[in-house]
Design a protein around this motif. Structure first.
Motif, mmCIF file in Angstrom:
data_model
loop_
_atom_site.group_PDB
_atom_site.id
_atom_site.type_symbol
_atom_site.label_atom_id
_atom_site.label_comp_id
_atom_site.label_asym_id
_atom_site.label_seq_id
_atom_site.Cartn_x
_atom_site.Cartn_y
_atom_site.Cartn_z
ATOM 1 N N UNK A 43 0.858 -1.185 0.000
ATOM 2 C CA UNK A 43 0.000 0.000 0.000
ATOM 3 C C UNK A 43 0.892 1.232 0.000
ATOM 4 N N UNK A 44 0.660 2.102 -0.952
ATOM 5 C CA UNK A 44 1.344 3.382 -0.995
ATOM 6 C C UNK A 44 0.377 4.491 -0.640
ATOM 7 N N UNK A 45 0.797 5.385 0.242
ATOM 8 C CA UNK A 45 -0.063 6.486 0.703
ATOM 9 C C UNK A 45 0.651 7.800 0.429
ATOM 10 N N UNK A 46 -0.081 8.743 -0.123
ATOM 11 C CA UNK A 46 0.475 10.059 -0.460
ATOM 12 C C UNK A 46 -0.336 11.123 0.278
ATOM 13 N N UNK A 47 0.287 11.749 1.280
ATOM 14 C CA UNK A 47 -0.403 12.760 2.079
ATOM 15 C C UNK A 47 -0.030 14.148 1.588
ATOM 16 N N UNK A 48 -1.035 14.945 1.268
ATOM 17 C CA UNK A 48 -0.808 16.327 0.872
ATOM 18 C C UNK A 48 -1.428 17.275 1.875
ATOM 19 N N UNK A 49 -1.375 18.553 1.555
ATOM 20 C CA UNK A 49 -1.917 19.543 2.466
ATOM 21 C C UNK A 49 -3.424 19.495 2.572
ATOM 22 N N UNK A 50 -4.105 19.000 1.530
ATOM 23 C CA UNK A 50 -5.572 18.945 1.550
ATOM 24 C C UNK A 50 -6.126 17.554 1.259
ATOM 25 N N UNK A 51 -5.319 16.692 0.651
ATOM 26 C CA UNK A 51 -5.801 15.375 0.240
ATOM 27 C C UNK A 51 -4.877 14.279 0.747
ATOM 28 N N UNK A 52 -5.444 13.086 0.870
ATOM 29 C CA UNK A 52 -4.637 11.891 1.117
ATOM 30 C C UNK A 52 -5.084 10.855 0.089
ATOM 31 N N UNK A 88 3.137 5.343 -5.828
ATOM 32 C CA UNK A 88 4.203 4.417 -6.219
ATOM 33 C C UNK A 88 5.405 4.558 -5.286
ATOM 34 N N UNK A 89 5.717 5.802 -4.930
ATOM 35 C CA UNK A 89 6.848 6.044 -4.048
ATOM 36 C C UNK A 89 6.643 5.451 -2.665
ATOM 37 N N UNK A 90 5.439 5.621 -2.125
ATOM 38 C CA UNK A 90 5.147 5.039 -0.823
ATOM 39 C C UNK A 90 5.324 3.530 -0.847
ATOM 40 N N UNK A 91 4.789 2.893 -1.888
ATOM 41 C CA UNK A 91 4.933 1.442 -2.008
ATOM 42 C C UNK A 91 6.394 1.045 -2.144
ATOM 43 N N UNK A 92 7.167 1.837 -2.885
ATOM 44 C CA UNK A 92 8.584 1.519 -3.088
ATOM 45 C C UNK A 92 9.347 1.513 -1.768
ATOM 46 N N UNK A 93 8.984 2.399 -0.859
ATOM 47 C CA UNK A 93 9.670 2.468 0.430
ATOM 48 C C UNK A 93 9.618 1.148 1.174
ATOM 49 N N UNK A 94 8.439 0.545 1.206
ATOM 50 C CA UNK A 94 8.286 -0.700 1.957
ATOM 51 C C UNK A 94 8.649 -1.910 1.121
ATOM 52 N N UNK A 142 -6.018 -8.121 2.111
ATOM 53 C CA UNK A 142 -5.278 -7.665 3.294
ATOM 54 C C UNK A 142 -4.132 -8.606 3.626
ATOM 55 N N UNK A 143 -4.367 -9.921 3.481
ATOM 56 C CA UNK A 143 -3.334 -10.899 3.797
ATOM 57 C C UNK A 143 -2.162 -10.833 2.834
ATOM 58 N N UNK A 144 -2.396 -10.279 1.640
ATOM 59 C CA UNK A 144 -1.339 -10.185 0.632
ATOM 60 C C UNK A 144 -0.473 -8.940 0.814
ATOM 61 N N UNK A 145 -0.922 -8.000 1.660
ATOM 62 C CA UNK A 145 -0.190 -6.752 1.842
ATOM 63 C C UNK A 145 1.028 -6.990 2.721
ATOM 64 N N UNK A 146 2.199 -6.701 2.182
ATOM 65 C CA UNK A 146 3.442 -6.931 2.923
ATOM 66 C C UNK A 146 3.933 -5.697 3.671
ATOM 67 N N UNK A 147 3.435 -4.542 3.304
ATOM 68 C CA UNK A 147 3.879 -3.335 3.985
ATOM 69 C C UNK A 147 3.133 -2.119 3.488
ATOM 70 N N UNK A 148 3.241 -1.040 4.240
ATOM 71 C CA UNK A 148 2.615 0.238 3.903
ATOM 72 C C UNK A 148 3.702 1.307 3.891
ATOM 73 N N UNK A 149 3.768 2.049 2.825
ATOM 74 C CA UNK A 149 4.715 3.156 2.729
ATOM 75 C C UNK A 149 3.963 4.464 2.584
#
Length: 341
Positions: free
Chosen positions: A24-33, A330-336, A80-87
């Protein structure tokens, strides 16, 4: 205000059924996630966008992130069981080693907030947090334009200038995790004051607002020449943006071309310094301003010998990023992914 469920956009691809792990990749901005599911090939299968509780409490900010993650997983237990990490990509300052959000100006809901720890506690899987440029640089190296290169200099040119440095495929953090702030390299000590407090940072010359400001100054001096740009700005000088200048250039406007060539000169000075310091294998450019300047990449290369002592500076490719608006996911996912592989 729309809820996560209201704004969920689902694009089903083979990424969800990939044999490798999912992230899971998460991108947090000033107004949106935004959140998305990414497979081990860097393909984004599902994504969602929701409002960020920027000015709420720390708990409300966390809930916005958890809601986005929950929405993209959509209650699917096998998924959910397939998710190895969250970035997670978040505005800084932050500590990428601990996952603590320190005191970002445009996210006042969090001060010294242990975001990685809180999300990991809920989901029970590894969570990493970093800034968007570092994470996007890693995604490009793993799956995008930077594949096959060891040492990468990556920049996002938009409303600001963010940069990420990869050495042997790993993010270079420096001693404390604060390295890589290439957008705040001073190229003119007599230049404008940057939002960071320094004078003459490259951000004050090549970011979108800087291009717009330079355009307004040129139009004031040459009203007749600026007619096309003004027409694209509803006839209001105050509404001139880098986007209207770029549009005018695409329509063949000479003044718009001059303004963008001024930007190219500043960009080349900066990249010449980067090459002399790092001599990367490749320079990757992302962000909206970068897209606008893409027709000038060849011009940047032609001008480099004037601003670099490296006799082979023109051999270094300058190429567009692969990921556009989805770079944060994509960047968040790459981290993990990098940790899990």
């Amino acid at each position: 205000m729309p809820t996560t469920a209201d704004t969920l956009k689902v694009t089903e691809t083979q990424a969800v059924s990939a044999h490798g792990g999912l992230y899971v990749g998460v991108d947090i901005g000033g107004t949106k996630v935004a959140a998305g599911i990414v497979n081990d090939k860097g393909e984004i299968a599902r994504q969602t966008k929701a409002a960020m509780a920027t000015h709420g409490t720390a708990a409300e900010g966390l809930k916005a992130v958890l809601d986005a993650i929950g929405a993209v997983l959509d209650g699917n237990s096998s998924l959910k069981k397939s998710i190895r990490g969250i970035g997670i990509c978040s505005p800084g300052p932050l500590d990428p080693h601990t996952g603590v959000i320190i005191n970002p100006p445009n996210l006042p809901c969090w001060r010294s907030f242990p975001l990685a720890e809180e999300v990991s506690r809920i989901y029970g899987i590894p969570v990493r947090v970093d800034n968007d440029a570092n994470a996007a640089a890693l995604a490009e190296c793993l799956w995008g334009a930077g594949r096959g290169y060891r040492n990468v200099f990556f920049t996002i040119l938009g409303t600001g200038v963010g940069t990420g440095i990869l050495i042997d495929g790993n993010i270079y953090y420096g001693r404390t995790g604060a390295a890589g702030e290439g957008g705040h390299i001073t190229i003119d000590p007599q230049g404008p004051r940057c939002g960071c407090g320094k004078l003459g940072c490259i951000e004050t010359f090549i970011a979108g607002p800087a291009i717009a400001k330079r355009g307004r100054t040129r139009i004031e001096a040459q009203p007749a020449a600026g007619k096309a740009i003004l027409e694209l700005s509803d006839g209001n000088l105050d509404l001139v943006t880098s986007e209207s200048i770029g549009k005018a250039y695409s329509l063949g406007d000479p003044l718009a071309r001059e303004i963008l060539l001024d930007t190219v000169e500043f960009l080349t000075i900066w990249l010449g310094n980067v090459i002399d310091l790092l001599e990367p294998d490749v320079i990757i450019m992302g962000g909206g301003v970068s897209t606008m300047l893409r027709p000038f990449f060849g011009e940047v290369r032609n001008r480099l010998p004037r601003w670099s002592v490296n006799s082979r500076c023109q051999e270094i490719p300058i190429i567009p990023a692969n990921y556009g608006n989805e770079a944060g996911i994509a960047g968040g996912a790459a981290l993990t992914f990098q940790v899990a592989k």
